[in-house]
Design a protein around this motif. Structure first.
Motif, mmCIF file in Angstrom:
data_model
loop_
_atom_site.group_PDB
_atom_site.id
_atom_site.type_symbol
_atom_site.label_atom_id
_atom_site.label_comp_id
_atom_site.label_asym_id
_atom_site.label_seq_id
_atom_site.Cartn_x
_atom_site.Cartn_y
_atom_site.Cartn_z
ATOM 1 N N ASP A 43 0.833 -1.196 0.000
ATOM 2 C CA ASP A 43 0.000 0.000 0.000
ATOM 3 C C ASP A 43 0.873 1.254 0.000
ATOM 4 O OD1 ASP A 43 -2.647 1.285 0.219
ATOM 5 O OD2 ASP A 43 -1.937 1.906 2.191
ATOM 6 N N THR A 44 1.940 1.222 0.771
ATOM 7 C CA THR A 44 2.860 2.353 0.829
ATOM 8 C C THR A 44 3.535 2.569 -0.520
ATOM 9 O OG1 THR A 44 3.245 1.993 3.179
ATOM 10 C CG2 THR A 44 4.915 3.262 1.997
ATOM 11 N N ILE A 45 4.035 1.502 -1.122
ATOM 12 C CA ILE A 45 4.676 1.595 -2.434
ATOM 13 C C ILE A 45 3.685 2.108 -3.469
ATOM 14 C CG2 ILE A 45 5.682 0.249 -4.328
ATOM 15 C CD1 ILE A 45 6.893 -1.575 -2.107
ATOM 16 N N GLU A 46 2.494 1.563 -3.428
ATOM 17 C CA GLU A 46 1.426 1.970 -4.357
ATOM 18 C C GLU A 46 1.146 3.472 -4.244
ATOM 19 O OE1 GLU A 46 -3.273 0.911 -4.484
ATOM 20 O OE2 GLU A 46 -1.923 -0.697 -3.890
ATOM 21 N N ASN A 47 0.989 3.963 -3.027
ATOM 22 C CA ASN A 47 0.714 5.384 -2.808
ATOM 23 C C ASN A 47 1.860 6.274 -3.269
ATOM 24 O OD1 ASN A 47 -1.924 5.441 -1.736
ATOM 25 N ND2 ASN A 47 -1.158 4.720 0.222
#
Length: 98
Positions: free
Chosen positions: A37-41
């Motif tokens: 989720d962090t990478i995606e954001n």
């Protein structure tokens, strides 16, 4: 041609790489949800910057206000990293002995 700090073609390549990073993070979300989720954001934030810069260089701004989206996604990633640090500090690993 003016000496630009950013080249449209390079920005398009960056945009493509960010789309790839985003898609890999999205498709592997279940492996490690918080990390993905962090990478995606962060990929989305960088992509918004790239798209905005491309629009500016072309002289036509389509994205009306990307700032809110960027702030929201950065806040999400920042929160995830804070939680990660808290969890890491709370792990009691016994000292290693011979």
């Amino acid at each position: 041609m003016e000496n630009e700090k950013f080249d449209i073609e390079i920005l398009k390549l960056i945009e493509n790489k960010l789309d790839y990073i985003y898609s890999i993070a999205k498709s592997n979300y279940n492996d490690y949800p918080e990390l993905m989720d962090t990478i995606e954001n962060l990929a989305q934030v960088a992509n918004i910057f790239a798209k905005s810069r491309i629009q500016e260089l072309k002289g036509r701004v389509i994205t009306s206000s990307p700032q809110g989206s960027i702030v929201s996604k950065i806040a999400n990633s920042y929160s995830r990293m804070q939680n990660y640090e808290k969890q890491k500090k709370n792990i009691n690993v016994p000292p290693w002995k011979l």
